[in-house]
Design a protein around this motif. Structure first.
Motif, PDB file in Angstrom:
ATOM      1  N   GLU A  16       0.789   8.038  -9.617  1.00 40.82           N
ATOM      2  CA  GLU A  16       2.250   7.278  -9.656  1.00 40.82           C
ATOM      3  C   GLU A  16       2.962   8.125  -8.444  1.00 40.82           C
ATOM      4  OE1 GLU A  16       3.517   5.215 -11.546  1.00 40.82           O
ATOM      5  OE2 GLU A  16       2.386   5.159 -13.497  1.00 40.82           O
ATOM      6  N   GLY A  17       3.646   7.210  -7.714  1.00 37.98           N
ATOM      7  CA  GLY A  17       4.606   7.528  -6.716  1.00 37.98           C
ATOM      8  C   GLY A  17       3.920   7.550  -5.270  1.00 37.98           C
ATOM      9  N   VAL A  18       2.447   7.557  -5.138  1.00 38.45           N
ATOM     10  CA  VAL A  18       1.697   7.598  -4.049  1.00 38.45           C
ATOM     11  C   VAL A  18       1.729   6.078  -3.471  1.00 38.45           C
ATOM     12  CG1 VAL A  18      -0.404   7.936  -2.698  1.00 38.45           C
ATOM     13  CG2 VAL A  18       0.538   9.341  -4.584  1.00 38.45           C
ATOM     14  N   THR A  19       2.333   6.138  -2.229  1.00 35.85           N
ATOM     15  CA  THR A  19       2.303   4.720  -1.623  1.00 35.85           C
ATOM     16  C   THR A  19       1.157   4.190  -0.897  1.00 35.85           C
ATOM     17  OG1 THR A  19       3.178   5.470   0.603  1.00 35.85           O
ATOM     18  CG2 THR A  19       4.799   5.099  -1.160  1.00 35.85           C
ATOM     19  N   LEU A  20       1.029   2.729  -0.581  1.00 26.51           N
ATOM     20  CA  LEU A  20       0.018   2.334   0.170  1.00 26.51           C
ATOM     21  C   LEU A  20      -0.181   3.180   1.292  1.00 26.51           C
ATOM     22  CD1 LEU A  20      -2.246   0.092   0.316  1.00 26.51           C
ATOM     23  CD2 LEU A  20      -0.394  -1.484   1.224  1.00 26.51           C
ATOM     24  N   ASP A  21       0.739   3.217   2.126  1.00 25.07           N
ATOM     25  CA  ASP A  21       0.598   3.712   3.567  1.00 25.07           C
ATOM     26  C   ASP A  21       0.071   5.456   3.295  1.00 25.07           C
ATOM     27  OD1 ASP A  21       1.867   1.709   4.557  1.00 25.07           O
ATOM     28  OD2 ASP A  21       3.973   2.572   4.598  1.00 25.07           O
ATOM     29  N   ARG A  22       0.694   6.010   2.042  1.00 25.45           N
ATOM     30  CA  ARG A  22      -0.177   7.234   2.377  1.00 25.45           C
ATOM     31  C   ARG A  22      -1.739   7.256   1.848  1.00 25.45           C
ATOM     32  NH1 ARG A  22      -1.896  11.605   3.502  1.00 25.45           N
ATOM     33  NH2 ARG A  22      -2.548  12.841   1.840  1.00 25.45           N
TER      34      ARG A  22
END
Length: 881
Positions: free
Chosen positions: A311-317
């Motif tokens: 949760e909260g981790v973006t695609l870019d990351r």
């Protein structure tokens, strides 16, 4: 008495009165609130502020309730009255009411069918609990020349690295798919079951519900497997499959047993992942097919990987993480690029060299959405045209209502209500038509479609919203147009010429737009079918007629030569051949070296297949130079045949006798013995590339999957019986599976065929709606011009001249519509054709035919009513007037 100045200075509380005035702004309400405010000032002066404050708000509440009750009662009476008037008008104008209702019903039915299909397509993979956080890892690799790879493959070691070092990933699961399998249960044998080899974390990533078994352990041990409900019934009948064993022939050479440890519900149709059996991946990691060295090779592409980000981790990351891994293990400038593809995008937004099954195409979803909207627009145009056309017959009704005190907003409400009521009736009819047509439409698009009224929360609100919006847009102009009639003009029957002219211009504009949409759809349908015909009948470089394909010959392994020899005994078989791949389906790609060293700046790869000596004759391919494989020349086991593209790309002068080393064939070197003319060994969506063919048996893991049989035209059924009996002799217990190659090949273009069929179907419906609308409109206009037609006949006009007078107006509108539709359709068609490497030409014939069809439609619709009116005795028509 209260001092007047003091009374005037007392100001009642503003909020309550303001709310009252906003809710009820009529004269009665204004008088009531003024009386309450006067009484408030008296109480305020004689008693005190607090007593007056309480009394004031008490009176406001009573007044609000009273006025609300009165307003509600009056509204109910008016609604009842509106409903009666609407029903009376429907009965009075039966023909026009039927045209409006039936036209809208067809439009709504068409839009509903398309919407059901669209929602089914966009629903793929959304049933997973963590669908918003699940991503598939894809790989892009760019090299010299035209070397481009965009595929799914990732190395086995990737999962271990992510689990150990990257906490941003909640879970990762890898899948390994290998087609060449044979599954046995006792005496039963099943070829090419959909088997996925995977890890225990599979059930942590995906929400496939287990009926039996613990998701934490069902795939934790080697030789464990989970079976779907339907597969369990197929293998074990009504017995409990848990604890039972299956035998799997992996790669048709390595056999192992698995124990059923769990049962999973059947995979939903709206899943891009499909399987009958899940096998623990560590079962095959020690097998002959699994290359242990490749498991630790970062360039390998054995597995398909799915990750669930926290949760909260973006695609870019997530993609930054993959780049960090790649840079840490692979030299800079020599590595592929890994990207994350959202699970919800996979079905409609996938363009990969490898994958599971056939995906959808977002382009077609957009196209079908546009068609649905256009059809509804045509249906609404019919409604507006007919409503405005018959508006003058209701002008006196509107005038009387205005004299009786109706405001313009009341008349607008009435006519909008009538439009919504007609749409509601149309919706009920459309739902019945949809239920009737849905099985046929499902068969057309190749999906099991359902309209789930209560299982999906958005269906009922969507239908209600659809009726309200359709009613609003279909009735908004007639409502405002009719309500604008002046009382004096209506009662004196002197409606302004400007109003009539405006109505005429609006109607002509709407009819023109209707013709435009119809022409656009007809042109689109014809171009899609031309492209499909181009695929199926263009010069492919091989024959596809009268060829029967036996699909599971890899299960026979060393018995394939025996099968072929026995089949050759039939005089009704012209040629037969075994091969790993079929023309049109694509070959596998391998790195090569042409000559003594790699050619700098070139993509040193070839698409490869293996086949036997009769492949050329069976598919009637042609040699450009050299020869094909021969049974009389033993050295052909080290020979290769290439296509013309290979000669052109590598600039091979005098290619016969040159050598090519193929890395995937254990770096074996082959001598070029012939150049075959280019043929479409891949789908015609893609350009012809470099290709090589070697003899069966030159690669230890390449198995002849297919036996292709060229049949003579006579005695087909007798030949099929012979083939079936011969198969049973060679492979008892394994069912013969065969198809005809031309049918298989046509399925490569299923998406285009589907698009053509859908566009053709709904273009016909759009044409039908247009005909219905024009029929109703011309019927009304002819009825209104009965006196004019009678006068013309008395003055000597014949039926043809009267028809010509009515038709020429529509011909002019058609010309305007085509001036707009032609460039719009040309632009849209060009954009659609850009996705194909080989495409049909767009010529003027298509546009001329579409215009002719639209003209024919209008003439048919207009002439029927006009001729009927023209053939009426003028004495009767003038007497009636």
């Amino acid at each position: 008495m209260i001092n007047k100045a003091r009374k005037k200075s007392i100001t009642p509380p503003e909020p309550g009165a303001t709310i009252f005035r906003l809710l009820y702004s009529d004269e009665f309400s204004s008088t009531l609130i003024s009386d309450i405010e006067d009484e408030y000032r008296i109480i305020y002066a004689e008693k005190n502020k607090y007593a007056s404050y309480i009394w004031y708000h008490h009176q406001l509440i009573i007044a609000l309730l009273s006025v609300f009750t009165d307003s509600f009662y009056r509204s109910a009476i008016m609604l009842k009255n509106y409903f009666k008037i609407a029903l009376r008008n429907l009965r009075r104008n039966k023909v026009y009411s039927f045209i409006n209702i039936f036209g809208l019903a067809i439009g709504i039915t068409s839009s509903l069918l398309i919407s059901i299909y669209i929602f089914d397509e966009i629903s793929y993979d959304r049933f997973h609990e963590k669908a918003d956080r699940i991503y598939r890892i894809c790989m892009d690799f760019t090299g010299d020349g035209d070397f481009r790879i965009h595929q799914l493959g990732t190395p086995r070691i990737l999962a271990t690295t992510i689990r150990e070092k990257y906490p941003d990933v909640e879970t990762i699961a890898q899948l390994y798919y290998f087609k060449w399998t044979l599954t046995k249960c006792g005496e039963k044998a099943f070829k090419n079951e959909t088997i996925l080899y995977t890890e225990p974390d599979f059930f942590k990533v995906f929400s496939f519900p287990l009926i039996k078994g613990d998701p934490e352990v069902v795939l934790s041990e080697p030789n464990s497997a989970v079976i779907t409900r339907t597969a369990a019934e197929k293998y074990f009948g009504e017995e409990d499959p848990v604890g039972k064993r299956l035998s799997i022939l992996f790669n048709m050479r390595v056999e192992f047993d698995v124990t059923i440890t769990g049962i999973v519900e059947d995979v939903p149709e709206n899943s891009h992942i499909d399987f009958n059996l899940l096998v623990s991946i560590n079962t095959i990691e020690d097998s002959e097919r699994w290359n242990a060295v490749m498991s630790n090779n970062w360039y390998s592409d054995q597995c398909v990987s799915y990750v669930t980000l926290r949760e909260g981790v973006t695609l870019d990351r997530g993609e930054e993480m993959l780049m960090e891994i790649m840079h840490s293990v692979v030299p800079e400038g020599n590595h592929p690029v890994w990207t994350l593809q959202p699970l919800k995008d996979i079905h409609l937004h996938t363009d990969l060299a490898t994958g599971y099954g056939t995906n959808g195409n977002a382009i077609y979803i957009y196209l079908f959405s546009v068609i649905a909207v256009l059809i509804i627009i045509i249906a609404c145009i019919n409604f507006v045209n007919l409503s405005t056309a018959i508006s003058y017959s209701r002008a006196r009704e509107i005038g009387i209502r205005k004299v009786a005190g109706s405001l313009r907003r009341d008349i607008i409400k009435q006519f909008l209500g009538e439009a919504v009521m007609i749409c509601s009736i149309s919706l009920i009819l459309a739902l019945l038509l949809t239920e009737f047509l849905l099985p046929f439409f499902s068969n057309l698009v190749g999906s099991q479609l359902e309209l789930l009224y209560f299982q999906q929360w958005y269906v009922i609100p969507g239908l209600i919203g659809f009726v309200l919006l359709s009613g609003f847009f279909a009735g908004i102009y007639p409502a405002f147009f009719l309500s604008a009639f002046g009382i004096t003009e209506v009662l004196k029957n002197t409606l302004s010429k400007r109003g009539k002219k405006g109505l005429f211009n609006l109607r002509n504009g709407l009819i023109t737009f209707q013709f435009l949409i119809t022409a656009f759809l007809i042109i689109g349908t014809m171009i899609v079918y031309k492209q499909l015909d181009h695929f199926q009948n263009n010069r492919l470089g091989f024959d596809k007629d009268r060829i029967l394909i036996i699909h599971q010959t890899d299960a026979l392994d060393k018995q394939v030569p025996v099968l072929k020899e026995n089949l050759r005994r039939s005089p009704d078989i012209e040629y037969l051949s075994s091969s790993t791949f079929l023309p049109g389906y694509g070959f596998w790609n391998f790195g090569v070296r042409v000559g003594p060293q790699l050619i700098e700046g070139k993509n040193n790869t070839l698409d490869m297949t293996v086949c036997d000596h009769d492949y050329l004759k069976t598919f009637n391919m042609q040699m450009a130079e050299g020869r094909f494989f021969s049974r009389d020349i033993s050295t052909d086991t080290a020979a290769i045949v290439i296509n013309e593209k290979t000669v052109e790309y590598f600039e091979l002068k005098n290619p016969i006798g040159k050598r090519i080393t193929v890395w995937g064939f254990n770096r074996k070197t082959f001598e070029i013995i012939g150049v075959i003319r280019d043929f479409h060994y891949k789908s015609m969506h893609l350009p012809i590339r470099r290709m090589g063919m070697t003899l069966s048996g030159t690669h230890p893991h390449w198995i002849d999957q297919y036996v292709s049989i060229k049949l003579k035209s006579e005695n087909i059924s007798k030949t099929l019986d012979f083939i079936n009996n011969t198969w049973d002799e060679v492979s008892p217990g394994l069912k013969l599976e065969y198809t005809f190659f031309d049918e298989d090949y046509d399925r490569l273009y299923k998406a285009e065929s589907l698009t053509g069929n859908v566009i053709a179907l709904f273009s016909c419906l759009a044409i039908l709606i247009s005909i219905i609308g024009l029929f109703g409109l011309t019927a009304y206009i002819a009825e209104q011009k009965t006196k004019e037609i009678g006068v013309r006949k008395v003055l000597g006009a014949n039926a043809i001249s009267i028809v010509n007078l009515m038709v020429k107006e529509y011909i002019f509108l058609i010309c305007i519509a085509n001036l707009i539709a032609w460039p719009a359709a040309f632009y849209a068609a060009n954009r659609w054709l850009e996705q194909f490497a080989y495409k049909t030409d767009i010529n003027i014939t298509v546009f001329i035919i579409s215009s002719f069809v639209v003209v024919l439609i209008s003439i048919i619709a207009v002439c029927f009513q006009t001729i009927r009116a023209a053939n009426t005795d003028p004495v009767n028509s003038l007497r009636n007037e």
